[in-house]
Design an enzyme around this catalytic site. Sequence first.
Site, short mmCIF file in Angstrom:
data_model
loop_
_atom_site.label_atom_id
_atom_site.label_comp_id
_atom_site.label_asym_id
_atom_site.label_seq_id
_atom_site.Cartn_x
_atom_site.Cartn_y
_atom_site.Cartn_z
N LYS A 89 -26.20 -1.03 51.91
CA LYS A 89 -26.12 -2.19 51.16
C LYS A 89 -25.00 -3.06 50.91
O LYS A 89 -24.88 -4.05 50.95
CB LYS A 89 -26.63 -1.62 49.79
CG LYS A 89 -26.52 -2.38 48.67
CD LYS A 89 -27.47 -3.78 48.82
CE LYS A 89 -27.37 -4.66 47.60
NZ LYS A 89 -27.94 -5.98 47.76
P1 NAP Z 1 -27.80 -8.01 35.32
O1 NAP Z 1 -28.48 -9.25 35.06
O2 NAP Z 1 -26.37 -8.08 34.71
O3 NAP Z 1 -28.54 -6.80 34.62
C1 NAP Z 1 -27.91 -5.56 34.18
C2 NAP Z 1 -28.71 -4.60 33.56
O4 NAP Z 1 -27.96 -3.41 33.28
C3 NAP Z 1 -29.16 -5.26 32.27
O5 NAP Z 1 -30.40 -4.92 31.52
C4 NAP Z 1 -27.82 -4.61 31.32
O6 NAP Z 1 -28.13 -4.29 29.72
C5 NAP Z 1 -28.03 -3.20 32.15
N1 NAP Z 1 -26.79 -2.31 31.70
C6 NAP Z 1 -25.41 -2.94 31.98
N2 NAP Z 1 -24.25 -1.95 31.69
C7 NAP Z 1 -25.16 -1.09 30.82
C8 NAP Z 1 -24.67 0.14 30.12
N3 NAP Z 1 -23.41 0.28 30.10
N4 NAP Z 1 -25.60 0.53 29.43
C9 NAP Z 1 -26.98 0.32 29.49
N5 NAP Z 1 -27.40 -0.73 30.26
C10 NAP Z 1 -26.43 -1.30 30.92
O7 NAP Z 1 -27.64 -7.68 36.90
P2 NAP Z 1 -28.57 -7.92 37.95
O8 NAP Z 1 -28.46 -9.24 38.73
O9 NAP Z 1 -29.91 -7.48 37.55
O10 NAP Z 1 -28.12 -6.49 38.88
C11 NAP Z 1 -28.42 -5.24 38.74
C12 NAP Z 1 -27.98 -4.61 40.02
O11 NAP Z 1 -28.73 -5.16 41.33
C13 NAP Z 1 -26.36 -4.99 40.33
O12 NAP Z 1 -25.83 -3.78 40.82
C14 NAP Z 1 -26.55 -5.98 41.14
O13 NAP Z 1 -25.35 -6.04 42.18
C15 NAP Z 1 -27.64 -5.55 42.14
N6 NAP Z 1 -28.40 -6.57 42.83
C16 NAP Z 1 -28.69 -7.86 42.37
C17 NAP Z 1 -29.29 -8.87 42.98
C18 NAP Z 1 -29.49 -10.25 42.08
O14 NAP Z 1 -29.98 -11.22 43.12
N7 NAP Z 1 -29.32 -10.22 41.01
C19 NAP Z 1 -29.78 -8.56 44.28
C20 NAP Z 1 -29.70 -7.10 44.68
C21 NAP Z 1 -29.06 -6.42 44.04
P3 NAP Z 1 -28.15 -5.59 28.88
O15 NAP Z 1 -29.46 -6.56 28.88
O16 NAP Z 1 -28.04 -4.96 27.56
O17 NAP Z 1 -26.84 -6.32 29.11
#
Ligand code: NAP
Length: 306
Positions: free
Chosen positions: A180
């Site tokens: 990844k």
């Molecule tokens: P995001 O929008 O920032 O969402 C992160 C989620 O994790 C939120 O629900 C957040 O809760 C929760 N979280 C973070 N820290 C936490 C903690 N300490 N305790 C409990 N909950 C916690 O991120 P995302 O874009 O969905 O990405 C998530 C993962 O997928 C990342 O590792 C990213 O690199 C990967 N990814 C992203 C994409 C993309 O296009 N976005 C594509 C492939 C992979 P809150 O709502 O309370 O903040």
Amino acid sequence: MSNPGDTCHPATSVGFVGLGNMGRPMAERLLRCGWNITVYNRTPAKTASLAEAGAQVARTLAELRECDIVITMVGTDDDLRAVTLGTGGLLDGANTDFLLVDCSTVSAEVTDEVAAAARACGGDLLAAPVAGGPSVIPEGRLAIVCSGAPEAFDHAKPALNTLAHKVIYAGSGAISRQVKILHNLIAAVLVHVIAEVSVLGESIGVDRGDLLEFVSAGAVGSPFVAYKAELMKSLEFTADFTAALMLKDVTLGHDLAEMSGVDIPIVEHTREAIAELVAAGLGESDIARLIEFLADRNGVALTRRP
Ligand code: NAP
């Protein structure tokens, strides 16, 4: 478009942690395809739309321990530690013999750490990072690469098939994390070079919209390229995937290169550019914003296009 995962699999109960940009549409898709799903989010307000759609909502992580599998989709290594190993975390207590399936993009090190803790609790961890953004999730068009025990893969596969048109088993341990991270190095460089070349084009009088449409439809076109091209055309940088998250990924790639002694100058150049974008306070924008950054640096004016 549909795939084999559209078929209902209601027998297995699925817990879901992290309803961010990726997690919310993933949980919605599982629910819509008939899975028995319970969701948890640190910020409880984000569970409202899923509750309305029929998902059960857990107020604590501990409530998810009753599920057969628990999928986590959080940001970073420390976030994964917090929801699994932290006080009140998924593995902090009794009834921890469920299968943890982590879809976040995190390091091999934290994978080994959490896998060892899961096994010590009678459960297991399948590392299952995904490729593809929020826009492809409603149709089940992610790609997922997995590693861990073959039995863990077999157990999680039906749910993962609901989310992805391609589910790959890469072997044991944390090898899927490396796959990844390598994937995202390619994605980051691709966005960087499209931004750089678009600025060059603009400076010599080429219409940016024409160039980006041509690139999207041409040999290097892909849904990813087309999406980033749209952002660069409109200069509206929605944050489906933030520059801060991409900086995490290219930094993980940098660490891999250092460890292995392989030179990756192209990736390093991109990592520096993204780091500057984040340092300028633009970490919550999409990395397509590099186009504005590079245009400013070169004194090139970008016109906004509908
Ligand atoms: P995001 O929008 O920032 O969402 C992160 C989620 O994790 C939120 O629900 C957040 O809760 C929760 N979280 C973070 N820290 C936490 C903690 N300490 N305790 C409990 N909950 C916690 O991120 P995302 O874009 O969905 O990405 C998530 C993962 O997928 C990342 O590792 C990213 O690199 C990967 N990814 C992203 C994409 C993309 O296009 N976005 C594509 C492939 C992979 P809150 O709502 O309370 O903040």
